[in-house]
Design an enzyme around this catalytic site. Sequence first.
Site, PDB file in Angstrom:
ATOM      1  N   ASP A   1     -11.825   1.309  12.314  1.00 15.41           N
ATOM      2  CA  ASP A   1     -11.787   1.224  10.971  1.00 15.41           C
ATOM      3  C   ASP A   1     -13.449   1.104  10.822  1.00 15.41           C
ATOM      4  O   ASP A   1     -14.025   0.382  11.489  1.00 15.41           O
ATOM      5  CB  ASP A   1     -11.119   0.214  10.161  1.00 15.41           C
ATOM      6  CG  ASP A   1      -9.840   0.440  10.482  1.00 15.41           C
ATOM      7  OD1 ASP A   1      -9.180   1.595  10.277  1.00 15.41           O
ATOM      8  OD2 ASP A   1      -8.775  -0.257  10.648  1.00 15.41           O
TER       9      ASP A   1
ATOM     10  N   ASP B   1      -7.110   5.156   9.524  1.00 14.13           N
ATOM     11  CA  ASP B   1      -6.954   4.430   8.346  1.00 14.13           C
ATOM     12  C   ASP B   1      -7.883   4.783   7.378  1.00 14.13           C
ATOM     13  O   ASP B   1      -9.236   4.153   7.864  1.00 14.13           O
ATOM     14  CB  ASP B   1      -6.481   2.915   8.442  1.00 14.13           C
ATOM     15  CG  ASP B   1      -5.395   2.482   7.709  1.00 14.13           C
ATOM     16  OD1 ASP B   1      -5.439   2.976   6.516  1.00 14.13           O
ATOM     17  OD2 ASP B   1      -4.562   1.937   8.140  1.00 14.13           O
TER      18      ASP B   1
ATOM     19  N   ARG C   1      -9.453  -6.971  10.668  1.00 17.84           N
ATOM     20  CA  ARG C   1      -9.095  -7.766   9.447  1.00 17.84           C
ATOM     21  C   ARG C   1      -9.874  -9.185   9.422  1.00 17.84           C
ATOM     22  O   ARG C   1      -9.425 -10.267   9.213  1.00 17.84           O
ATOM     23  CB  ARG C   1      -7.579  -8.264   9.422  1.00 17.84           C
ATOM     24  CG  ARG C   1      -7.094  -8.385   8.079  1.00 17.84           C
ATOM     25  CD  ARG C   1      -5.502  -8.424   7.852  1.00 17.84           C
ATOM     26  NE  ARG C   1      -5.026  -7.466   7.609  1.00 17.84           N
ATOM     27  CZ  ARG C   1      -3.729  -6.963   8.151  1.00 17.84           C
ATOM     28  NH1 ARG C   1      -3.338  -7.817   9.110  1.00 17.84           N
ATOM     29  NH2 ARG C   1      -3.211  -5.984   7.961  1.00 17.84           N
TER      30      ARG C   1
ATOM     31  N   LYS D   1      -3.203   5.552   6.039  1.00 13.25           N
ATOM     32  CA  LYS D   1      -3.336   6.187   7.306  1.00 13.25           C
ATOM     33  C   LYS D   1      -2.998   7.637   7.454  1.00 13.25           C
ATOM     34  O   LYS D   1      -2.026   8.106   6.608  1.00 13.25           O
ATOM     35  CB  LYS D   1      -2.099   5.556   8.085  1.00 13.25           C
ATOM     36  CG  LYS D   1      -2.184   4.030   8.498  1.00 13.25           C
ATOM     37  CD  LYS D   1      -1.316   3.482   9.492  1.00 13.25           C
ATOM     38  CE  LYS D   1      -1.390   2.091   9.662  1.00 13.25           C
ATOM     39  NZ  LYS D   1      -1.261   1.228   8.722  1.00 13.25           N
TER      40      LYS D   1
ATOM     41  N   CYS E   1      -9.982 -10.909  18.955  1.00 13.86           N
ATOM     42  CA  CYS E   1     -10.304  -9.887  19.383  1.00 13.86           C
ATOM     43  C   CYS E   1     -11.693  -9.353  18.641  1.00 13.86           C
ATOM     44  O   CYS E   1     -11.861  -9.500  17.453  1.00 13.86           O
ATOM     45  CB  CYS E   1      -9.398  -8.596  19.311  1.00 13.86           C
ATOM     46  SG  CYS E   1      -7.843  -9.244  19.659  1.00 13.86           S
TER      47      CYS E   1
ATOM     48  N   CYS F   1     -11.657  -7.055  15.805  1.00 13.96           N
ATOM     49  CA  CYS F   1     -10.440  -7.132  14.984  1.00 13.96           C
ATOM     50  C   CYS F   1     -11.098  -6.347  13.339  1.00 13.96           C
ATOM     51  O   CYS F   1     -11.959  -6.871  13.011  1.00 13.96           O
ATOM     52  CB  CYS F   1     -10.189  -8.594  14.679  1.00 13.96           C
ATOM     53  SG  CYS F   1      -9.128  -8.822  13.214  1.00 13.96           S
TER      54      CYS F   1
ATOM     55  N   CYS G   1      -4.946 -16.611  15.408  1.00  5.84           N
ATOM     56  CA  CYS G   1      -4.647 -15.861  16.507  1.00  5.84           C
ATOM     57  C   CYS G   1      -4.829 -16.816  17.660  1.00  5.84           C
ATOM     58  O   CYS G   1      -5.701 -17.638  17.810  1.00  5.84           O
ATOM     59  CB  CYS G   1      -5.294 -14.564  16.857  1.00  5.84           C
ATOM     60  SG  CYS G   1      -5.276 -13.569  15.443  1.00  5.84           S
TER      61      CYS G   1
ATOM     62  N   ARG H   1       0.790  -1.364  -0.098  1.00  2.24           N
ATOM     63  CA  ARG H   1      -0.058   0.002  -0.036  1.00  2.24           C
ATOM     64  C   ARG H   1       0.837   1.204  -0.159  1.00  2.24           C
ATOM     65  O   ARG H   1       0.589   2.368  -0.436  1.00  2.24           O
ATOM     66  CB  ARG H   1      -0.955   0.029   1.088  1.00  2.24           C
ATOM     67  CG  ARG H   1      -1.808   1.258   1.545  1.00  2.24           C
ATOM     68  CD  ARG H   1      -2.665   1.401   0.390  1.00  2.24           C
ATOM     69  NE  ARG H   1      -3.439   2.873   0.413  1.00  2.24           N
ATOM     70  CZ  ARG H   1      -2.893   3.884   0.190  1.00  2.24           C
ATOM     71  NH1 ARG H   1      -1.744   4.203  -0.386  1.00  2.24           N
ATOM     72  NH2 ARG H   1      -3.479   4.974   0.455  1.00  2.24           N
ATOM     73  N   TYR H   2       1.965   1.181   0.551  1.00  3.21           N
ATOM     74  CA  TYR H   2       2.908   2.477   0.808  1.00  3.21           C
ATOM     75  C   TYR H   2       4.193   1.970   0.287  1.00  3.21           C
ATOM     76  O   TYR H   2       4.568   0.668   0.092  1.00  3.21           O
ATOM     77  CB  TYR H   2       3.219   2.630   2.438  1.00  3.21           C
ATOM     78  CG  TYR H   2       1.856   3.129   2.985  1.00  3.21           C
ATOM     79  CD1 TYR H   2       1.103   4.146   3.085  1.00  3.21           C
ATOM     80  CD2 TYR H   2       1.238   1.959   3.866  1.00  3.21           C
ATOM     81  CE1 TYR H   2      -0.009   4.410   3.463  1.00  3.21           C
ATOM     82  CE2 TYR H   2       0.190   2.024   4.606  1.00  3.21           C
ATOM     83  CZ  TYR H   2      -0.563   3.241   4.356  1.00  3.21           C
ATOM     84  OH  TYR H   2      -1.652   3.694   5.088  1.00  3.21           O
TER      85      TYR H   2
ATOM     86  N   ARG I   1       7.033   0.010   2.284  1.00  6.42           N
ATOM     87  CA  ARG I   1       6.964  -1.147   3.409  1.00  6.42           C
ATOM     88  C   ARG I   1       5.812  -1.801   2.863  1.00  6.42           C
ATOM     89  O   ARG I   1       4.900  -1.298   2.133  1.00  6.42           O
ATOM     90  CB  ARG I   1       6.616  -0.080   4.791  1.00  6.42           C
ATOM     91  CG  ARG I   1       5.579   0.692   4.772  1.00  6.42           C
ATOM     92  CD  ARG I   1       5.791   1.926   5.863  1.00  6.42           C
ATOM     93  NE  ARG I   1       5.023   2.588   6.167  1.00  6.42           N
ATOM     94  CZ  ARG I   1       4.596   3.711   5.613  1.00  6.42           C
ATOM     95  NH1 ARG I   1       5.546   4.162   4.586  1.00  6.42           N
ATOM     96  NH2 ARG I   1       3.640   4.640   5.869  1.00  6.42           N
TER      97      ARG I   1
HETATM   98  C1  LIG Z   1      -0.318   0.613   8.764  1.00  6.19           C
HETATM   99  C2  LIG Z   1       0.301  -0.036   7.570  1.00  6.19           C
HETATM  100  C3  LIG Z   1       1.633  -0.059   7.287  1.00  6.19           C
HETATM  101  C4  LIG Z   1       2.616   0.698   8.284  1.00  6.19           C
HETATM  102  O1  LIG Z   1       2.504   1.731   8.215  1.00  6.19           O
HETATM  103  P1  LIG Z   1       3.267   2.670   9.262  1.00  6.19           P
HETATM  104  O2  LIG Z   1       2.502   3.866   9.252  1.00  6.19           O
HETATM  105  O3  LIG Z   1       4.501   2.971   8.980  1.00  6.19           O
HETATM  106  O4  LIG Z   1       3.219   2.030  10.669  1.00  6.19           O
HETATM  107  C5  LIG Z   1       2.252  -0.834   6.064  1.00  6.19           C
HETATM  108  N1  LIG Z   1       1.343  -1.300   5.101  1.00  6.19           N
HETATM  109  C6  LIG Z   1      -0.068  -1.434   5.437  1.00  6.19           C
HETATM  110  C7  LIG Z   1      -0.802  -2.036   4.621  1.00  6.19           C
HETATM  111  C8  LIG Z   1      -0.476  -0.915   6.640  1.00  6.19           C
HETATM  112  O5  LIG Z   1      -1.814  -1.074   6.797  1.00  6.19           O
HETATM  113  S1  SF4 Z   2      -6.777  -7.676  16.364  1.00 12.90           S
HETATM  114 FE1  SF4 Z   2      -7.285  -9.426  15.016  1.00 12.90          FE
HETATM  115  S2  SF4 Z   2      -5.335 -10.302  14.189  1.00 12.90           S
HETATM  116 FE2  SF4 Z   2      -4.731  -8.899  15.949  1.00 12.90          FE
HETATM  117  S3  SF4 Z   2      -4.695 -10.515  17.493  1.00 12.90           S
HETATM  118 FE3  SF4 Z   2      -6.831  -9.397  17.423  1.00 12.90          FE
HETATM  119  S4  SF4 Z   2      -7.913 -11.111  16.357  1.00 12.90           S
HETATM  120 FE4  SF4 Z   2      -5.914 -11.351  15.968  1.00 12.90          FE
END
Ligand SMILES: *Cc1c(COP(=O)(O)O)cnc(C)c1O
Ligand code: SF4
Length: 365
Positions: free
Chosen positions: A277, A314, A116, A321, A111, A114, A107, A94-95, A98
């Site tokens: 989110d 985000d 995702r 972000k 949570c 979560c 996990c 995405r960036y 990184r």
């Molecule tokens: C949050 C995130 C990162 C890391 O972002 P930082 O601002 O550097 O902590 C990298 N890739 C994805 C897809 C993310 O959601």
């Molecule tokens: S936030 Fe989601 S991915 Fe992270 S530990 Fe909790 S359940 Fe697992």
Amino acid sequence: MQTHDDMAVVTTKEALQRYLSLKEDEIAFHENRNCSLPLKIPTYFLSLINPEDPDDPLRRQVVPTRYEQIPESKGTIDPLEEVRYSVTERLIHRYKNRVAFLTTDICPMYCRHCFRRRFTGTFQGPASEEQVNEAATYVANHKEILEILFTGGDVLTLSDTRLESMIQAFRSKRPDLVIRICSRIPASYPMRITDSLITMLKQFSSAPFYLMCQFNHPRELTQQAIVAVDRFVEAGIPAMNQTVLLRGVNDDADVLVELCNRLVSHRIKPYYLFQGDLVEGTAHFRVPIQKGLLLEEQLRQRLSGLAMPVYAIDLPAGGGKVPLGRSYLLGKDEQGAWMFQNAEGVIRTYPDPISEEQSDQEHLE
Ligand SMILES: *Cc1c(COP(=O)(O)O)cnc(C)c1O
Ligand code: SF4
């Protein structure tokens, strides 16, 4: 405190009822089977919950309720559009500099907030050797990538051997790659952090690891959790924390101040405080941004710079972000100087340096 077997995990309503007397909203969750995220709580974490308090902030994070099943028009399953940004099966780019790698969907504890959920707990398991190699090749071919986030799911549910070969796959091609170990295990299941895990990590000294924890409430910082994080820090792996701002859990200045100060006192740097989110099934956890901004302002006044996390959101539709927070910059005054209002409400101005052109002009005059 209830006694617990360190290795035990609760995954059914019946087992959970041996620890807690469930509320109506918690029972109702089990009547509807269309919720994707399974119930899973280590007895270690259950033992931290006060069974007398139906609104216990730790309980809210892990005991599912029917609120998760309420359809929401604003919510989506993938607001960050991670699927769109996937460049290999589990690698999100995405960036520019990184990437995030979904090491596993598993996990030790799920949570309820979560973000995702589209992926977490879907029983796909750890990334295959092929998926790892494909991602490693991508990173090798994109030299602009400096950091990789090992995320999921929880990367520390992988066995030491599997994690070792995953790190090896990336580092053999990119010895300089910084690896962030993103894990909630120090909070959810700290006994996973063994000496053998740390010894394994220490072999890879060509570039740093960073531990990115998720502590959301000061009561999660138990003696065991602190010992677990200490092991990383003693091994030269800095620890950071990402907190999710959660209604009824930590949407309170006193709670956040205590959390951040205790993190710093245990060598964990508060990194982000995340606005929730727009993920379907998590609406009941979201805090209005107006309240988040107010909390941020209070934290800024009460915490040191070191203890202060960046409040961030985000953005939906894969917007990325961005930091949130009160602005101290008001604009420019009549003379063109910048005007600020500090935390106490006092106004100060700061004139820009005279540009070279302007100062040349002045010389000529
Ligand atoms: C949050 C995130 C990162 C890391 O972002 P930082 O601002 O550097 O902590 C990298 N890739 C994805 C897809 C993310 O959601
Ligand atoms: S936030 Fe989601 S991915 Fe992270 S530990 Fe909790 S359940 Fe697992």
